[in-house]
Each structure stands twice: as C-alpha cells, then as structure tokens.
Design a protein around this motif. Structure first.
Motif, mmCIF file in Angstrom:
data_model
loop_
_atom_site.group_PDB
_atom_site.id
_atom_site.type_symbol
_atom_site.label_atom_id
_atom_site.label_comp_id
_atom_site.label_asym_id
_atom_site.label_seq_id
_atom_site.Cartn_x
_atom_site.Cartn_y
_atom_site.Cartn_z
ATOM 1 N N GLU A 86 0.817 -1.219 0.000
ATOM 2 C CA GLU A 86 0.000 0.000 0.000
ATOM 3 C C GLU A 86 0.846 1.263 0.000
ATOM 4 O O GLU A 86 0.577 2.206 -0.744
ATOM 5 N N GLU A 87 1.856 1.301 0.859
ATOM 6 C CA GLU A 87 2.601 2.549 1.048
ATOM 7 C C GLU A 87 3.655 2.807 -0.019
ATOM 8 O O GLU A 87 3.889 3.957 -0.379
ATOM 9 N N VAL A 88 4.319 1.742 -0.508
ATOM 10 C CA VAL A 88 5.395 1.969 -1.478
ATOM 11 C C VAL A 88 5.291 1.098 -2.724
ATOM 12 O O VAL A 88 6.192 1.101 -3.566
ATOM 13 N N GLY A 89 4.216 0.331 -2.856
ATOM 14 C CA GLY A 89 3.976 -0.438 -4.072
ATOM 15 C C GLY A 89 4.906 -1.607 -4.295
ATOM 16 O O GLY A 89 4.981 -2.127 -5.407
ATOM 17 N N LEU A 90 5.622 -2.046 -3.268
ATOM 18 C CA LEU A 90 6.575 -3.150 -3.431
ATOM 19 C C LEU A 90 5.990 -4.454 -2.909
ATOM 20 O O LEU A 90 5.220 -4.467 -1.948
ATOM 21 N N HIS A 91 6.394 -5.541 -3.551
ATOM 22 C CA HIS A 91 5.985 -6.873 -3.121
ATOM 23 C C HIS A 91 7.095 -7.476 -2.264
ATOM 24 O O HIS A 91 8.246 -7.543 -2.683
ATOM 25 N N VAL A 92 6.725 -7.886 -1.049
ATOM 26 C CA VAL A 92 7.674 -8.521 -0.134
ATOM 27 C C VAL A 92 7.763 -10.007 -0.478
ATOM 28 O O VAL A 92 6.742 -10.691 -0.539
ATOM 29 N N ASP A 93 8.978 -10.485 -0.740
ATOM 30 C CA ASP A 93 9.189 -11.894 -1.060
ATOM 31 C C ASP A 93 9.648 -12.705 0.143
ATOM 32 O O ASP A 93 9.442 -13.913 0.185
ATOM 33 N N GLU A 94 10.314 -12.048 1.080
ATOM 34 C CA GLU A 94 10.829 -12.718 2.270
ATOM 35 C C GLU A 94 10.664 -11.785 3.458
ATOM 36 O O GLU A 94 10.666 -10.565 3.309
ATOM 37 N N TYR A 95 10.557 -12.374 4.643
ATOM 38 C CA TYR A 95 10.473 -11.575 5.856
ATOM 39 C C TYR A 95 10.980 -12.400 7.026
ATOM 40 O O TYR A 95 11.024 -13.625 6.976
ATOM 41 N N LYS A 96 11.346 -11.718 8.086
ATOM 42 C CA LYS A 96 11.744 -12.377 9.327
ATOM 43 C C LYS A 96 11.318 -11.482 10.484
ATOM 44 O O LYS A 96 11.609 -10.288 10.492
ATOM 45 N N TYR A 97 10.621 -12.077 11.439
ATOM 46 C CA TYR A 97 10.248 -11.344 12.649
ATOM 47 C C TYR A 97 11.511 -11.121 13.478
ATOM 48 O O TYR A 97 12.326 -12.017 13.639
ATOM 49 N N MET A 98 11.644 -9.907 14.019
ATOM 50 C CA MET A 98 12.835 -9.578 14.798
ATOM 51 C C MET A 98 12.537 -9.468 16.295
ATOM 52 O O MET A 98 13.076 -10.191 17.092
ATOM 53 N N LEU A 158 20.571 -3.974 11.421
ATOM 54 C CA LEU A 158 21.836 -3.780 10.706
ATOM 55 C C LEU A 158 22.989 -4.501 11.393
ATOM 56 O O LEU A 158 23.846 -5.087 10.717
ATOM 57 N N GLU A 159 23.021 -4.480 12.720
ATOM 58 C CA GLU A 159 24.060 -5.219 13.453
ATOM 59 C C GLU A 159 23.988 -6.707 13.141
ATOM 60 O O GLU A 159 25.012 -7.353 12.922
ATOM 61 N N ARG A 160 22.789 -7.252 13.114
ATOM 62 C CA ARG A 160 22.623 -8.683 12.847
ATOM 63 C C ARG A 160 22.974 -9.025 11.406
ATOM 64 O O ARG A 160 23.581 -10.061 11.150
ATOM 65 N N ILE A 161 22.619 -8.165 10.457
ATOM 66 C CA ILE A 161 22.973 -8.394 9.051
ATOM 67 C C ILE A 161 24.487 -8.379 8.899
ATOM 68 O O ILE A 161 25.077 -9.269 8.284
ATOM 69 N N GLU A 162 25.124 -7.368 9.474
ATOM 70 C CA GLU A 162 26.575 -7.223 9.324
ATOM 71 C C GLU A 162 27.350 -8.309 10.054
ATOM 72 O O GLU A 162 28.462 -8.636 9.677
ATOM 73 N N ALA A 163 26.757 -8.904 11.079
ATOM 74 C CA ALA A 163 27.385 -10.023 11.789
ATOM 75 C C ALA A 163 26.999 -11.358 11.154
ATOM 76 O O ALA A 163 27.381 -12.417 11.644
ATOM 77 N N ASP A 164 26.238 -11.307 10.065
ATOM 78 C CA ASP A 164 25.736 -12.501 9.391
ATOM 79 C C ASP A 164 24.981 -13.398 10.369
ATOM 80 O O ASP A 164 25.140 -14.610 10.389
ATOM 81 N N ASP A 165 24.153 -12.748 11.201
ATOM 82 C CA ASP A 165 23.426 -13.444 12.262
ATOM 83 C C ASP A 165 21.916 -13.246 12.123
ATOM 84 O O ASP A 165 21.193 -13.271 13.093
ATOM 85 N N LEU A 166 21.449 -13.056 10.909
ATOM 86 C CA LEU A 166 20.031 -12.808 10.704
ATOM 87 C C LEU A 166 19.222 -14.105 10.646
ATOM 88 O O LEU A 166 18.050 -14.113 10.953
ATOM 89 N N GLY A 167 19.875 -15.184 10.286
ATOM 90 C CA GLY A 167 19.146 -16.445 10.155
ATOM 91 C C GLY A 167 18.375 -16.498 8.860
ATOM 92 O O GLY A 167 18.430 -15.601 8.032
ATOM 93 N N ARG A 168 17.637 -17.568 8.686
ATOM 94 C CA ARG A 168 16.881 -17.772 7.449
ATOM 95 C C ARG A 168 15.554 -17.028 7.485
ATOM 96 O O ARG A 168 14.801 -17.165 8.430
ATOM 97 N N PRO A 169 15.272 -16.272 6.439
ATOM 98 C CA PRO A 169 13.979 -15.584 6.376
ATOM 99 C C PRO A 169 12.867 -16.554 5.964
ATOM 100 O O PRO A 169 13.134 -17.624 5.431
ATOM 101 N N ASN A 170 11.636 -16.170 6.194
ATOM 102 C CA ASN A 170 10.479 -16.905 5.704
ATOM 103 C C ASN A 170 10.207 -16.444 4.286
ATOM 104 O O ASN A 170 10.246 -15.253 4.001
ATOM 105 N N ARG A 171 9.937 -17.371 3.402
ATOM 106 C CA ARG A 171 9.623 -17.045 2.008
ATOM 107 C C ARG A 171 8.111 -16.960 1.860
ATOM 108 O O ARG A 171 7.384 -17.764 2.415
ATOM 109 N N ILE A 172 7.679 -15.998 1.091
ATOM 110 C CA ILE A 172 6.267 -15.861 0.801
ATOM 111 C C ILE A 172 5.994 -16.619 -0.495
ATOM 112 O O ILE A 172 6.664 -16.386 -1.497
ATOM 113 N N THR A 173 5.026 -17.500 -0.433
ATOM 114 C CA THR A 173 4.717 -18.304 -1.629
ATOM 115 C C THR A 173 3.401 -17.909 -2.233
ATOM 116 O O THR A 173 2.574 -17.313 -1.643
#
Length: 173
Positions: A86-98, A158-173
C-alpha cells in the motif's frame, strides 16, 4: 486502566486465578485486561541486501521505517505484506520477525520485521508517504530519527545483518 471501557465504572484490583491482581469491574462483573493497538514496522531491504528503504511522513525531516496498524482478523505477516504494498507499491518476497517494543505515546505494541523486496524498481509511493529512499546502511544510520523505536529496530537489524546473524527468512509463496 482506571475505568471500565464498557460502562465507565471505576475499576479495582481483584485476584484472578493464575493471573494475579487484575483490574475488575463490579458493575459488569468482569476482569478488564489491558487493551492496546498492535502495529508492524519493517526494514525493507533490496534483493542484494545492501540497502534499506526509509520513508518520511507528516512533514517530518527525519526518516523512519515503514509501519502500519494490524487490522482486525489480520495476522502481523499479512499486515507487513499489505502495508509495504500500500505505502510503497513493493511486493515482499521474504520476511523475518525480529522483536517487539511497546510505544507509550500511541499505546501500541510494535512488532518489528526485516523484509526483502526483490524488485525495488517498482516502487510507487502513496499519499501517506511524502518521500521514500533507498540508503546504504551507514547512511541509514545517520538519517533515521534519533531516539525513536525505528532507530532501535534499524540498528539491531543492521548489526545482525553485518554479523551474518540474521538467520533464514520466511519465504512468501
């Protein structure tokens, strides 16, 4: 809560089995548990995962994360997908709860996600958003609203991304 949200009677604390002292309405003869709004916020990443989308709204000079309230009957994940579209017209393909944090000013529990939009070129902002821009991580740290929940969420992500500690995201199917 000091007063019953149904009848207006002043509440008093009463022992509720297994819950402890809970506000109670003598008139309605019911326990009144806290009521608050629920919303999501998300750091939307580009598919390369090296930039984050930040927005400005309501004549503010600082940038924030994209966010929106959860509608009745809607899951937080459905809200995430809907709000980004709605806000930016983009489709989210993956997400992860933080994580979540309570926002006192609006009595809202904020559920924070990191998400990935695989086609950043399709961005189309709506009337709720004055400006949206992709930022490299170092620049995003500089322009995010200081002292805000958005800043707290963004810095953690950003700290978790840069430490490569984000884990696997959920894929939207």
């Amino acid at each position: 809560m000091k007063y019953c949200y149904v009848c207006g009677t002043e509440l008093h604390s009463k022992e509720c089995e297994g819950e402890g002292l809970i506000p109670y309405c003598d008139s309605c003869q019911v326990f009144r548990f806290p009521i608050f709004s629920t919303a999501i916020s998300t750091a939307v990443l580009n598919k390369e995962r090296n930039k984050v989308l930040l927005i400005r709204q309501y004549n503010m000079k600082d940038y924030i994360l994209l966010a929106g309230y959860v509608n009745r009957g809607e899951s937080a994940e459905e809200t995430l997908i809907r709000e980004v579209e709605e806000e930016v017209g983009l489709h989210v393909d993956e997400y992860k709860y933080m994580r979540s944090l309570y926002f006192e000013r609006s009595n809202t529990l904020m559920l924070n996600f990191v998400s990935v939009a695989h086609d950043a070129t399709l961005m189309q902002i709506n009337e709720e958003v004055e400006h949206a821009e992709w930022f490299a991580f170092d620049e995003a740290r500089k322009v995010i609203m200081k002292g805000s929940l958005a800043e707290s969420f963004l810095l953690t992500i950003l700290e978790r991304i840069e430490a490569d500690d984000l884990g696997r995201p959920n894929r939207i199917t």
